[in-house]
Design an enzyme around this catalytic site. Structure first.
Site, PDB file in Angstrom:
ATOM      1  N   ASP A  35       7.179  48.957  -8.806  1.00  0.00           N
ATOM      2  CA  ASP A  35       7.013  48.600  -7.401  1.00  0.00           C
ATOM      3  C   ASP A  35       8.173  47.730  -6.931  1.00  0.00           C
ATOM      4  OD1 ASP A  35       6.468  46.197  -8.629  1.00  0.00           O
ATOM      5  OD2 ASP A  35       4.320  46.268  -8.272  1.00  0.00           O
ATOM      6  N   SER A  36       7.906  46.798  -6.005  1.00  0.00           N
ATOM      7  CA  SER A  36       8.983  46.016  -5.402  1.00  0.00           C
ATOM      8  C   SER A  36       9.706  45.119  -6.391  1.00  0.00           C
ATOM      9  CB  SER A  36       8.433  45.158  -4.257  1.00  0.00           C
ATOM     10  OG  SER A  36       7.447  44.261  -4.726  1.00  0.00           O
ATOM     11  N   LEU A  37       9.075  44.806  -7.515  1.00  0.00           N
ATOM     12  CA  LEU A  37       9.739  43.977  -8.515  1.00  0.00           C
ATOM     13  C   LEU A  37      11.003  44.646  -9.040  1.00  0.00           C
ATOM     14  CD1 LEU A  37       6.692  42.741 -10.632  1.00  0.00           C
ATOM     15  CD2 LEU A  37       8.046  41.407  -9.014  1.00  0.00           C
ATOM     16  N   VAL A  38      11.036  45.975  -9.015  1.00  0.00           N
ATOM     17  CA  VAL A  38      12.161  46.698  -9.613  1.00  0.00           C
ATOM     18  C   VAL A  38      12.755  47.768  -8.708  1.00  0.00           C
ATOM     19  CG1 VAL A  38      11.537  46.247 -12.008  1.00  0.00           C
ATOM     20  CG2 VAL A  38      10.466  48.154 -10.817  1.00  0.00           C
ATOM     21  N   VAL A 223       5.053  43.397  -3.200  1.00  0.00           N
ATOM     22  CA  VAL A 223       4.734  43.629  -1.792  1.00  0.00           C
ATOM     23  C   VAL A 223       3.370  44.286  -1.699  1.00  0.00           C
ATOM     24  CG1 VAL A 223       5.362  44.955   0.242  1.00  0.00           C
ATOM     25  CG2 VAL A 223       7.128  43.850  -1.106  1.00  0.00           C
TER      26      VAL A 223
END
Length: 223
Positions: A35-38, A223
């Site tokens: 997800d938004s982490l990567v 997110v």
């Protein structure tokens, strides 16, 4: 090899960083799922409100411009790519992902998605040839800005979600250990993102940050 596992039954924020290896040779490709982490720019090509194409994203990136990463600069896959001597993977939706760039790998992460454990993605990756998979548990969900806005009076993280994360991550470690035991080798590596976040929040000086007023801005969140 058929692998049996018990689904944990709820949506979690995971990313899978996968290196495909041949025995005793240099890594050949690096794939990122999550997800938004990567995410490193896939959402720039999608119709979505989960975007990182505006200031202040990218303010510390070499170009000083937003890159689609939900970060002020590099993100976790970029740092891992540097450590293993490879260029950063491109978003799978990028028109630049052709030719020699395909040999590096690809980033399939997209901000705002979730992964159910019972989809078995990580185990399918093993059957496809992945031989090193980093699986991160959920982070400090109760410290997300949206949760702080709804539930916090004095900046404290939302306890119910913090408890859920603290309960889930040890179970993930146990699941990964059991899968590795069945395979007969340590293919899957569990990373406790929750504990990493909390270590930083509770003892920032240990990590070289002495400005406590900035701590909540530096927590990497989904997110």
């Amino acid at each position: 090899m058929d692998i049996n596992y018990s689904p944990l039954g709820f949506l979690i924020s995971l990313f899978f960083i996968v290196t495909f290896l041949a025995p005793q040779v240099k890594s050949r490709a690096f794939y990122v799922f999550g997800d938004s982490l990567v995410d490193n720019g896939n959402n720039d090509y999608l119709v979505t409100t989960a975007r990182a194409d505006n200031y202040p994203y990218g303010i510390d990136y070499p170009t000083r411009r937003p890159t689609g990463r939900f970060s002020n600069g590099l993100n976790i896959p970029d740092i891992i790519s540097e450590a293993i001597g490879m260029p950063s993977t491109l978003p799978y939706l990028s028109p630049q992902l052709t030719g020699e760039n395909l040999l590096v790998g690809a980033n399939f992460a997209s901000a705002g998605i979730g992964i159910l454990n019972d989809t078995g993605i990580q185990f399918k990756l093993y059957e496809l040839g992945a031989r090193r998979v980093l699986v991160t548990g959920t982070g400090a969900m109760g410290c997300a800005p949206a949760e702080l806005a709804q539930h916090s009076r004095n900046g404290e993280c939302y306890g119910a979600l913090q408890t859920a994360a603290a309960l889930f991550n040890p179970q993930l470690v146990n699941l990964i250990a059991s899968v590795n035991a069945e395979i007969g080798q340590d293919v899957f590596v569990a990373a406790n993102a929750y504990q990493m976040n909390m270590d930083y929040l509770t003892n920032p000086e240990q990590f070289g940050n002495y400005n406590s007023s900035l701590i909540n801005l530096l927590v990497v969140l989904t997110v």
